[in-house]
Design an enzyme around this catalytic site. Structure first.
Site, PDB file in Angstrom:
ATOM      1  N   GLY A 234       0.815  -1.212   0.000  1.00 51.09           N
ATOM      2  CA  GLY A 234       0.000   0.000   0.000  1.00 51.09           C
ATOM      3  C   GLY A 234       0.846   1.257   0.000  1.00 51.09           C
ATOM      4  O   GLY A 234       2.046   1.229  -0.292  1.00 51.09           O
ATOM      5  N   ASP A 235       0.219   2.381   0.384  1.00 48.13           N
ATOM      6  CA  ASP A 235       0.919   3.662   0.277  1.00 48.13           C
ATOM      7  C   ASP A 235       2.146   3.718   1.171  1.00 48.13           C
ATOM      8  O   ASP A 235       3.189   4.254   0.790  1.00 48.13           O
ATOM      9  CB  ASP A 235      -0.034   4.818   0.571  1.00 48.13           C
ATOM     10  CG  ASP A 235      -0.684   4.732   1.949  1.00 48.13           C
ATOM     11  OD1 ASP A 235      -0.591   3.658   2.577  1.00 48.13           O
ATOM     12  OD2 ASP A 235      -1.267   5.722   2.386  1.00 48.13           O
ATOM     13  N   THR A 237       4.027   1.156   2.122  1.00 50.93           N
ATOM     14  CA  THR A 237       5.023   0.297   1.480  1.00 50.93           C
ATOM     15  C   THR A 237       5.673   1.002   0.302  1.00 50.93           C
ATOM     16  O   THR A 237       6.891   0.919   0.100  1.00 50.93           O
ATOM     17  CB  THR A 237       4.367  -1.010   1.009  1.00 50.93           C
ATOM     18  OG1 THR A 237       3.832  -1.702   2.138  1.00 50.93           O
ATOM     19  CG2 THR A 237       5.373  -1.905   0.300  1.00 50.93           C
ATOM     20  N   ASP A 265      -8.774  -1.256   0.591  1.00 51.68           N
ATOM     21  CA  ASP A 265      -9.697  -0.133   0.783  1.00 51.68           C
ATOM     22  C   ASP A 265      -9.915   0.691  -0.479  1.00 51.68           C
ATOM     23  O   ASP A 265     -10.775   1.575  -0.493  1.00 51.68           O
ATOM     24  CB  ASP A 265      -9.178   0.802   1.884  1.00 51.68           C
ATOM     25  CG  ASP A 265      -9.169   0.139   3.246  1.00 51.68           C
ATOM     26  OD1 ASP A 265      -9.826  -0.901   3.399  1.00 51.68           O
ATOM     27  OD2 ASP A 265      -8.498   0.668   4.152  1.00 51.68           O
ATOM     28  N   GLY A 309     -12.154   0.017   5.785  1.00 50.81           N
ATOM     29  CA  GLY A 309     -12.215   1.407   5.345  1.00 50.81           C
ATOM     30  C   GLY A 309     -11.766   2.331   6.452  1.00 50.81           C
ATOM     31  O   GLY A 309     -12.585   2.977   7.103  1.00 50.81           O
ATOM     32  N   ARG A 310     -10.461   2.377   6.681  1.00 51.28           N
ATOM     33  CA  ARG A 310      -9.912   3.178   7.769  1.00 51.28           C
ATOM     34  C   ARG A 310     -10.160   4.664   7.529  1.00 51.28           C
ATOM     35  O   ARG A 310     -10.576   5.403   8.404  1.00 51.28           O
ATOM     36  CB  ARG A 310      -8.414   2.901   7.895  1.00 51.28           C
ATOM     37  CG  ARG A 310      -7.729   3.611   9.031  1.00 51.28           C
ATOM     38  CD  ARG A 310      -6.246   3.301   9.023  1.00 51.28           C
ATOM     39  NE  ARG A 310      -6.006   1.887   9.249  1.00 51.28           N
ATOM     40  CZ  ARG A 310      -5.869   1.337  10.457  1.00 51.28           C
ATOM     41  NH1 ARG A 310      -5.948   2.108  11.522  1.00 51.28           N
ATOM     42  NH2 ARG A 310      -5.658   0.053  10.589  1.00 51.28           N
ATOM     43  N   MET A 422     -12.005 -12.321   7.505  1.00 46.89           N
ATOM     44  CA  MET A 422     -12.484 -13.354   6.587  1.00 46.89           C
ATOM     45  C   MET A 422     -12.384 -12.854   5.141  1.00 46.89           C
ATOM     46  O   MET A 422     -12.012 -13.599   4.241  1.00 46.89           O
ATOM     47  CB  MET A 422     -13.928 -13.729   6.921  1.00 46.89           C
ATOM     48  CG  MET A 422     -14.100 -14.379   8.279  1.00 46.89           C
ATOM     49  SD  MET A 422     -15.831 -14.697   8.671  1.00 46.89           S
ATOM     50  CE  MET A 422     -16.236 -15.905   7.419  1.00 46.89           C
ATOM     51  N   ARG A 424     -10.328 -10.431   4.004  1.00 45.08           N
ATOM     52  CA  ARG A 424      -8.930 -10.251   3.623  1.00 45.08           C
ATOM     53  C   ARG A 424      -8.258 -11.562   3.224  1.00 45.08           C
ATOM     54  O   ARG A 424      -7.310 -11.577   2.440  1.00 45.08           O
ATOM     55  CB  ARG A 424      -8.143  -9.633   4.784  1.00 45.08           C
ATOM     56  CG  ARG A 424      -8.497  -8.199   5.087  1.00 45.08           C
ATOM     57  CD  ARG A 424      -7.592  -7.663   6.194  1.00 45.08           C
ATOM     58  NE  ARG A 424      -7.952  -6.311   6.582  1.00 45.08           N
ATOM     59  CZ  ARG A 424      -7.575  -5.213   5.937  1.00 45.08           C
ATOM     60  NH1 ARG A 424      -6.814  -5.320   4.864  1.00 45.08           N
ATOM     61  NH2 ARG A 424      -7.935  -4.024   6.360  1.00 45.08           N
TER      62      ARG A 424
END
Length: 521
Positions: A234-235, A237, A265, A309-310, A422, A424
């Site tokens: 992700g961002d 990383t 997300d 959805g953080r 589940m 993921r």
């Protein structure tokens, strides 16, 4: 020339008034660009932002190409070699093997006839000349961050693509994320090893958050003789990948660094969507359906489903639109309140009187501001630097039950479902499997062609090479003044929970952001 292979440099454009750069922000090719300063946190978490100067080329009528770095930018007189694809039997049926040199992809398709042509990116795909001989390539693959459907598919297609398209036979996997470069063993990867891993969830390489030590990582790459690095994450990383590229360039190493953006997300900007998102939305339907069955089977039944959805509510929004069994969707971008006229409690009471049951879907980042200060973990972070959130779904479920028991004297039969891990952990569906193949192949073509310090992804349906800073500069979020959110409100018939002043404020913020993107500021 194949009609599907086109170049913006060669297209005959309709006659319209050219964008006047004197009246708006315009990047000139000889302009000194501001440097993006990178700071390395002491705790080993991901760096903040890249320090490379943007590689920008401008043209007529407001054309701006945000190009990606190339090995030849810092290593002079690199030899080139014929692309092996021209002798590959699989590609013998293709009318045109290679992407034209000047092909670019527009960031925005819809433009005003008198406006600028706007920002473009280099189109992904195989080039006629490559900068690596197949026998000299030593590639590695690493996966970082949380799990996401499709990770194994991307790994498989990178390995098989390198083997079968370019004849590369030395590919290794780095175990356990970034720290695996210096703390773990490597896994030899062959088509036989990865043959059926796409049928499994998770990642065969293992993953982790944090563990980022720039010097040790690049030392390991150099000591092992690795010259192609494929980083999936992700961002956070990709911010780390950007710094790895910068250090490799500083050392003058002939090493291509390619990033493949991953976030369930769907909050990565520029690209159309991230892999795993379609699978997540599809899998979320099972939880929503279970919540609906439970709710309609009981008097005053309420089903609450918390989805990923953080900071962005794309999964919740799309799952709600796809399901049509949802009565209310709550996302981080759209504030809501509980008590009083127009609040969530009033809406729940109204819906229960009308239908006898209801289903609420919420993203994990929704309503965090409503939790009392003592419950928040605002200052706590995981190893990747992400803010730790409280379980707002559990908190809201208890609030709903307490409100109707104490205030309304009504017993609520509420069922709370959290299918996060589940979802993921499942394998990717057909749509994501195809998408992961295209991402992997685009990354391979770019690395073999000598591009480095880039990510891949579809922009308006065409795969492109995108500089790291565009991917990591911000997070993609649901625009609640956009038509898609209006469609959701219409579908669920829920209130927006926003006062007019809040809507006007959001519109002004979005208009300002759009002006910046269009270069009209």
């Amino acid at each position: 020339m194949d009609s599907t292979i086109s170049s913006s440099a060669f297209l005959s454009t309709p006659k319209f008034r050219c964008f006047d750069p004197t009246n708006s922000y315009h990047v000139k090719s000889n302009q000194t660009h501001p440097r993006y300063v990178m700071s390395l946190p002491p705790n080993g978490s991901m760096p903040i932002s890249p320090n490379s100067e943007p590689k920008i080329i401008t043209g007529e009528c407001g054309y701006v190409l945000q190009d990606v770095p190339h090995l030849s930018d810092y290593i002079p007189d690199l030899p080139t070699y014929p692309n092996p694809l021209q002798d590959n039997p699989s590609y013998s049926v293709v009318k045109q093997y290679f992407v034209n040199v000047g092909d670019t992809v527009a960031e925005k398709v819809v433009v005003h006839k008198d406006g600028p042509r706007g920002t473009h990116f280099t189109r992904a795909g195989p080039r006629e000349k490559v900068y690596f001989e197949s026998d000299d390539v030593h590639a590695c693959i690493v996966t970082c961050g949380g799990l996401c459907p499709g990770l194994n598919t991307v790994i498989r297609e990178i390995v098989c693509g390198l083997y079968y398209m370019y004849g590369v036979h030395r590919v290794i996997g780095i175990e356990g994320g970034y720290k695996g470069f210096y703390a773990r063993n490597t896994i030899p990867l062959t088509p036989k090893v990865v043959n059926d891993i796409h049928k499994r969830g998770g990642t065969i390489l293992g993953t982790s958050r944090g563990g980022y030590d720039l010097s040790k990582i690049v030392d390991s790459i150099q000591d092992r003789g690795i010259n192609q690095v494929y980083i999936i994450g992700g961002d956070g990383t990709l911010k780390g990948a950007s710094v790895i590229f910068e250090e490799i360039r500083r050392r003058g190493l002939k090493v291509a660094v390619a990033g493949i953006p991953k976030t369930i997300d769907n909050d990565i900007p520029v690209i159309d969507k991230s892999f795993g998102f379609d699978t997540a939305v599809e899998e979320a339907q099972r939880a929503i359906n279970a919540a609906h069955v439970e709710a309609e089977s009981h008097e005053n039944g309420v089903g609450v489903v918390k989805l990923m959805g953080r900071y962005s509510g794309f999964i919740a929004m799309n799952a709600t639109l796809a399901s049509r069994d949802v009565d209310c969707c709550l996302i981080p971008e759209s504030p809501f309140y509980l008590e009083g006229a127009g609040g969530l409690f009033e809406f729940i009471g109204k819906r229960l009187r009308e239908h006898g049951h209801m289903v609420i879907v919420m993203a994990e980042g929704a309503g965090q501001e409503l939790l009392s200060e003592s419950m928040r973990s605002m200052d706590q972070q995981d190893a990747s630097g992400n803010k730790l959130l409280q379980d707002v779904g559990m908190w809201l479920s208890q609030k709903i039950k307490d409100h109707f028991r104490k205030r309304q004297k009504v017993t609520i039969n509420l069922k709370y479902i959290d299918p996060t891990y589940m979802i993921r952990a499942v394998p990717s569906n057909a749509s994501d499997n195809v998408y992961c193949t295209l991402l992997a192949h685009s990354a391979i073509h770019g690395a073999m062609a000598g591009y480095t310090g880039f990510t891949v992804g579809p922009v308006n349906g065409r795969h492109a090479y995108i500089p790291f800073y565009r991917i990591t500069e911000r997070q993609n979020k649901v625009v609640i003044t956009d038509r898609m959110w209006a469609r959701l409100l219409s579908s669920t018939n829920q209130p927006s929970f926003l006062e007019h002043k809040d809507v006007d404020s959001n519109k002004k913020q979005e208009e300002h952001h759009t002006q910046l993107l269009n270069g009209d500021n």
